[in-house]
Design a protein around this motif. Structure first.
Motif, PDB file in Angstrom:
ATOM      1  N   THR B 402       0.832  -1.211   0.000  1.00 38.68           N
ATOM      2  CA  THR B 402       0.000   0.000   0.000  1.00 38.68           C
ATOM      3  C   THR B 402       0.862   1.255   0.000  1.00 38.68           C
ATOM      4  O   THR B 402       0.391   2.319  -0.375  1.00 38.68           O
ATOM      5  N   GLY B 406      -1.940   2.408  -4.538  1.00 40.76           N
ATOM      6  CA  GLY B 406      -3.267   2.463  -3.933  1.00 40.76           C
ATOM      7  C   GLY B 406      -4.273   1.954  -4.942  1.00 40.76           C
ATOM      8  O   GLY B 406      -4.185   2.280  -6.124  1.00 40.76           O
ATOM      9  N   GLY B 428      -4.702   2.937   6.776  1.00 39.76           N
ATOM     10  CA  GLY B 428      -3.458   2.746   6.033  1.00 39.76           C
ATOM     11  C   GLY B 428      -2.245   3.245   6.808  1.00 39.76           C
ATOM     12  O   GLY B 428      -1.151   2.689   6.700  1.00 39.76           O
ATOM     13  N   ALA B 476      -7.012   5.299  -0.541  1.00 42.09           N
ATOM     14  CA  ALA B 476      -5.931   4.763  -1.367  1.00 42.09           C
ATOM     15  C   ALA B 476      -4.749   5.728  -1.405  1.00 42.09           C
ATOM     16  O   ALA B 476      -3.611   5.326  -1.575  1.00 42.09           O
TER      17      ALA B 476
ATOM     18  N   VAL C 195      -6.055  -6.568   0.794  1.00 40.33           N
ATOM     19  CA  VAL C 195      -5.079  -5.563   0.366  1.00 40.33           C
ATOM     20  C   VAL C 195      -5.132  -4.307   1.215  1.00 40.33           C
ATOM     21  O   VAL C 195      -4.209  -3.508   1.176  1.00 40.33           O
ATOM     22  N   ARG C 196      -6.217  -4.139   1.972  1.00 42.21           N
ATOM     23  CA  ARG C 196      -6.221  -2.970   2.836  1.00 42.21           C
ATOM     24  C   ARG C 196      -5.665  -3.306   4.215  1.00 42.21           C
ATOM     25  O   ARG C 196      -5.654  -2.466   5.100  1.00 42.21           O
TER      26      ARG C 196
END
Ligand SMILES: Nc1ncnc2c1ncn2[C@@H]1O[C@H](COP(=O)(O)OP(=O)(O)OP(=O)(O)O)[C@@H](O)[C@H]1O
Ligand SMILES: Nc1ncnc2c1ncn2[C@@H]1O[C@H](COP(=O)(O)OP(=O)(O)OP(=O)(O)O)[C@@H](O)[C@H]1O
Ligand SMILES: [Mg+2]
Ligand SMILES: [Mg+2]
Lengths: 173, 616, 278
Positions: B402, B406, B428, B476, C195-196
């Motif tokens: 990440t 994103g 994140g 993102a 994915v997060r």
């Protein structure tokens, strides 16, 4: 409204199908003692439907659809799915009807969960050779049978509450 | 589709139905004001009416009142009246009205209830308890009308998106009703699917036995069918009602100022007019724009020549080859991906350089989503095939990934994992062990930037569609990744919202972020993308500067793509060499009158990260 | 108990033809009404709950296998399940139950195995396998109907014979279409959460929490989708009349009665012969 129940029914039906596949594994691993935990997962459909919609008959309807969907995946358990759907649905509807569909506190859901647990304990007791099990296993078995539906009810209430927070619940028509 | 069999049997020949709305206002419970608000109009038999209006103006609400779903199925306060063929809509049930009014909705999947094409069309007539012979006759006539009769035994899932939408139209026709109402029937379809739906509608219009009311953003595809236009403003009030020519040609500038969407050719002509080109009347289609330009004199030889700045090649803001490192930021080598047992991508090689704005285009089911998901590590690619900023998504952990790329999912609700907007943005950062004070500062900055300040405690699901989309982009972005990939960011958004979002992306791109966008909107591609990758049947057909891709007719045809309207109007224009070959609105001389804060192309670049027009 | 459905179509009924080509007729189970296939084995299944011997469940297991092999067309996968997976799990369940049996409550006459101070007695083995066979018999009896019926046909026959309101029945039919869509959505949601970085660590509790994280977006999407489908169905006059035209007939015929009668007789015969209660 019908289709909202259907959507919940399909999602919980998938859970039911998984529970169906797990059943033999659980029975092998624990000689049926933990079966109540698995069977208890079938309460989900009615709990989520009632918590979200708070209307008569939604529990029964959602149970029926969940059972049909689960049977499509797992035909061997079809009678069990249909049977538990009718049984659990009727108990949940019955408890709700006793309060005239007015009280929706958490206690109400746990009352029906406890009733379901006792019935599971009795019915499954016929299948599993209970009389031959060690006494501690029997106590554990009965405790788990009752705890199973109660634990799953708590899960269902949690999901229902989360959905309400996410603004999914709709004002009934 | 014009064999003698196509003549529908007599019972499928309803006389069109007329509609009269008088002082119609609809207000949802808890809403602050009504939308539509006090609208009156009447629609005659056989008319084809287009309803225009910005998002939230109540277009969908209006269509739902026409067949009684409001207030019978969806609770809302309705003031005023709607009469369908002389009958009061509020007094009749949805089922009674269904023989007069049939509906087609935006999402084809949400309209299919059975498991074969024939069953699906028969579903409505069966509900009307018609005899079996009649049901089958109607089903056959409707399916032939949209060209699906040969596929009657197929599962609807096996039809393309456009095919399923044609099936929905056939199901509506089979109700035998004189009015067909369509709410954004071509949203989310690939260009070929849009053409299919437009052709099916043209066929219905040609027979002339039904009235049609249609809400549609993609005007270029359907404008030739439309006889009347009704426009609502942002508050849901009626601002225009009249024949297409009067409204669209006559009041185009005014509508454009309202933020209502117009055909690309009309917007381009407005802009050219302001630069001195004598274009009258305003064109509605690419062909009309071309014809108008061919006969228009060059703007006054005595005046100064209009100033045409052209960004020579590769599209909008060409990244500077000297500054960008020779090493690509994304390198894909020999990538093949399977989904389940089906091979979906075959031997893809792709290099994306830092600073590119890459559009991935191709027909439905070509593998575009799979490709960008493999690049972003959403579907784990095979090892050693993909490198993003030096990392292999197949091996990297979530924090490392990440930090580099994103990814924004097509449906923002899929990617929300926490219960508040704040946590969603903070996720994140927490993942990478950022300090709490810095988290606070960066989240506040992001909220400000995306117009979400004050909503930090809300549940993400409770935001409006546009706000959800912006939040998903924010999540993102917040880790500061140099690459941002978005899957159909304009899906389900109206054009104004789409433009706002693209303005944000263009700003980020101008600041150096590499942007990858999957989309079906070709005008969007030519406006914003420096490069375009064409995917068809799991293979990469081309990856080149956008202008080159759209200059290659053979390539476009083989990938089932269309040239965007502006490009086809302006290709090889001998009378106006200064315009010939322009593909981007922003490259046209002149300016749109009273452009209501819509950010397009060049303008967006000069205002990096601009979020004006963002509703609070 | 014969076909009670009102017949709308006259003469050469096109539905019946369609019904024929949907269900392969070469094996008899496909030609039976789904309800008959459920009703036939139910008495046996209920009675099996109460038996404790080895012979009765074995007899029913054989009966169920016979009916399935004669009456159904089996895919390679189903053959593998019936011939390999079912026997294997019977053995494993049987042994597992033997191990769990409380040694103080059974006779110690026969000793099968002795490891140190632990002994496996013959009767424990017998109790274990009786349980396993009982479960196996009940399951395979259910497969008689389950393997040869589609959910759609079951739903239709519930509407046509059991008088389940068609609104409920067709809602269920529409719901079947949700299944693949939800499966796909679940896959996307899981990928998104992965994915997060939504994983809350390892272990069963973390797994449950993760699942809960999927449930809300999945159900929220599901309910919104369902509401849209409901609007589409309503606008096509769904539920307008007490009856709707039924193009697919799932008749309840004499052969269904015969099948039920035969199955019930066989059940009675087995019980009377083996006398498990004696
Ligand atoms: N079921 C509902 N309950 C409450 N409010 C609603 C509902 N549906 C729509 N609204 C609100 O009513 C207003 C009008 O919505 P509508 O969907 O008719 O707009 P629209 O013109 O179709 O917009 P779009 O172009 O985005 O589709 C909006 O503010 C919307 O948020
Ligand atoms: N999970 C899956 N299992 C099996 N097949 C899949 C799966 N996901 C996608 N596919 C198939 O892979 C192909 C490519 O899908 P993908 O979603 O990448 O296409 P796309 O180009 O994004 O299409 P669209 O424009 O419709 O979004 C399609 O044929 C699709 O049916
Ligand atoms: Mg709308
Ligand atoms: Mg896609």
């Amino acid at each position: 409204m019908l289709l909202t129940c259907a959507a919940i029914g399909v999602a919980t039906g998938l859970v039911g199908a998984v529970a169906g596949w797990l059943t033999p594994v659980v029975i092998i691993a624990t000689a049926g003692v933990a079966y109540g935990l698995v069977l208890g997962s079938h309460v989900l459909a009615g709990i989520i439907a009632q918590e979200l919609l708070r209307m008569p008959f939604v529990a029964l309807l959602t149970h029926l659809i969940a059972a049909l969907v689960a049977s499509a995946f797992n035909p061997a358990w079809a009678p069990r799915f249909l049977g538990t759907a009718l049984l659990f649905g009727l108990i949940q509807e019955g408890v709700a009807a006793l309060t005239r569909y007015r009280a929706w506190g958490a206690w109400r859901f746990f009352v029906s969960a406890a009733i379901i647990g006792i019935i599971i304990a009795v019915v499954v007791g016929f299948v599993v050779p209970l009389e031959q099990l060690a006494p501690w296993a029997r106590v554990l078995y009965i405790a788990l049978s009752i705890l199973g539906p109660i634990a799953w009810t708590a899960v269902g209430l949690g999901i229902g509450a989360a959905l309400r927070r996410a603004g999914v619940a709709r004002v009934p028509r | 589709m014009t064999t003698p069999h196509d003549t529908p049997p007599a019972q499928l020949r309803p006389a069109g139905v007329s509609v009269t709305a008088a002082g119609l206002s609809v207000r949802y419970p808890g809403a602050e004001h009504a939308a539509p608000d006090g609208v009156s109009f009447s629609i005659g038999v056989g008319e084809v009416v287009l309803v225009l209006g910005p998002s939230g103006s109540g277009k969908s609400t209006l269509t739902l009142t026409l067949n009684g779903l409001i207030p019978h199925a969806i609770p809302a306060d309705v003031v005023g009246s709607v009469r369908i063929g002389g009958r009061d809509a509020a007094g009749a049930t949805v089922a009674e009205l269904s023989t007069d009014v049939a509906m087609v909705f935006q999402d084809p999947d949400a309209q299919i209830v059975t498991s074969t094409v024939l069953d699906e069309v028969a579903f409505g007539p069966e509900n009307l308890a018609l005899p079996v012979d009649e049901v089958l006759a109607r089903a056959e006539a409707s399916l032939r009308r949209v060209g699906l009769w040969e596929r009657r035994d197929d599962n609807p899932d096996r039809l393309s998106g456009g095919g399923r939408q044609r099936l929905a139209i056939a199901s509506a026709l089979a109700m035998g009703s004189g009015l067909v109402v369509l709410d954004e029937p071509t949203a989310n379809l690939d260009p070929r699917g849009i053409d299919d739906v437009a052709a099916a509608l043209a066929d219905v219009v040609a027979v002339g036995d039904r009235s049609i009311v249609m809400v549609e953003h993609n005007l270029d595809a359907i404008i030739e069918l439309v006889t009347r236009v009704i426009a609502l403003d942002a508050n849901g009030r009626l601002v225009a009602d009249g024949p297409t020519d009067d409204v669209l040609r006559g009041r185009a500038a005014e509508l454009s100022g309202l933020g209502v969407w117009l055909p690309v050719s009309t917007l381009a002509a407005l802009r050219l007019r302001s630069a001195g080109y004598a274009i009258d009347p305003l064109p509605l289609t690419a062909a009309e724009l071309r014809a108008a330009l061919e006969s228009a004199p060059r703007p006054g030889a005595d005046q100064a020549r209009p100033h045409v700045t052209r960004t020579d090649a590769p599209g909008p803001a060409p990244y500077d080859a000297k500054i960008s490192p020779p090493e690509p930021i994304i390198r894909v080598r020999d990538l093949s991906v399977r989904r389940g047992r089906t091979p979906v991508l075959h031997d893809i090689d792709l290099d994306v350089h830092a600073g590119e704005f890459l559009a991935v285009v191709g027909p439905n089911g070509a593998g575009k989503t799979t490709l960008v998901q493999a690049i972003a590590g959403v579907v784990p690619p095979p090892r050693g095939r993909v490198f993003v900023d030096g990392v292999d998504p197949a091996r990297a952990d979530v924090a490392a990934l990440t930090a580099r790329i994103g990814f924004v999912f097509q449906n923002p609700e899929h990617q929300f994992i926490t219960n508040t907007v704040f946590d969603e943005l903070a996720q994140g950062l927490r993942l990478r062990g950022t300090g709490e004070a810095e988290i606070q500062a960066r989240v506040a900055d992001m909220l400000e930037r995306f117009g979400l300040t004050g909503r930090e405690a809300s549940h993400p699901f409770l935001l409006s569609g546009g706000q959800k989309r912006r939040l998903s982009v924010g999540t993102a972005l917040i880790a500061g990744a140099p690459v941002l990939a978005l899957d159909e960011p304009t899906f389900g958004q109206d054009r104004a919202r789409a433009d706002e979002l693209l303005g944000i992306l263009a700003g980020l791109n101008a600041q150096g972020t590499t942007v990858i966008v999957v989309t079906h909107d070709m005008q969007l591609v030519t406006e914003y993308a420096t490069h375009t990758a064409v995917v068809a049947e799991g293979r990469l057909l081309a990856h080149a500067p956008t202008a080159e891709v759209f200059a290659d007719g053979e390539l476009l045809r083989s990938a089932g793509l269309r040239r965007p309207p502006l490009a086809s109007a302006l290709a090889d224009l001998p009378t106006h060499p200064e315009l010939s070959g322009i593909v981007r609105m922003a490259d046209l001389p002149g300016a749109l009158p009273a452009d209501s804060g819509h950010v397009r192309g060049e303008e967006a670049r000069t205002r990096p990260g601009s979020t004006e027009g963002v509703a609070r | 108990m014969t076909a009670a459905t009102p017949v709308r179509a006259r003469g050469n009924d096109p539905d019946d033809v369609r019904h024929l080509d949907r269900a392969p007729r070469e094996r008899f189970l496909y030609a039976l009404n789904p309800l008959a296939k459920i009703a036939a084995p139910v008495p046996a299944m209920l009675a099996l709950l109460a038996v404790r011997d080895l012979q009765t469940p074995t007899a029913f297991l054989v009966l169920a296998y016979a009916v399935i092999f004669v009456g159904a067309r089996l895919s390679a996968r189903m053959l593998a399940v019936l011939l390999l997976a079912v026997p294997a799990s019977l053995i494993v369940i049987g042994i597992a139950f033997s191990l769990w049996t409380d040694a103080s409550r059974i006779s110690h006459d026969v000793v099968v195995l002795q490891i140190g101070s632990w002994t496996l007695y013959g009767e424990a083995l017998e109790v274990g396998f009786a349980t396993a066979l009982r479960l196996g018999a009940i399951l395979t009896l259910a497969l008689v109907g389950g393997l040869t019926t589609t959910g759609a046909d079951l739903t239709r026959s519930m509407i046509q014979q059991l008088r389940v309101p068609y609104r409920v029945g067709y809602t269920a039919l529409a719901a079947f279409r949700f299944v693949p869509r939800f499966g796909y959505e679940l896959e996307v949601i899981r990928a998104a959460h992965r994915v997060r970085g939504a994983s809350h660590g390892r272990g069963p509790i973390a797994v449950v929490r993760r699942r809960m994280g999927y449930v809300v977006p999945l159900l929220a999407g599901a309910i919104r989708h369902a509401e849209r489908v409901a609007l589409s169905m309503d606008s096509r006059a769904f539920g307008a009349y007490p009856r709707r035209t039924e193009r697919y007939r799932i008749p309840f015929r004499a052969r269904d009665v015969v099948f039920i009668a035969l199955f019930w007789s066989a059940t009675a015969a087995i019980f009377l012969t083996l006398r498990p209660w004696a």
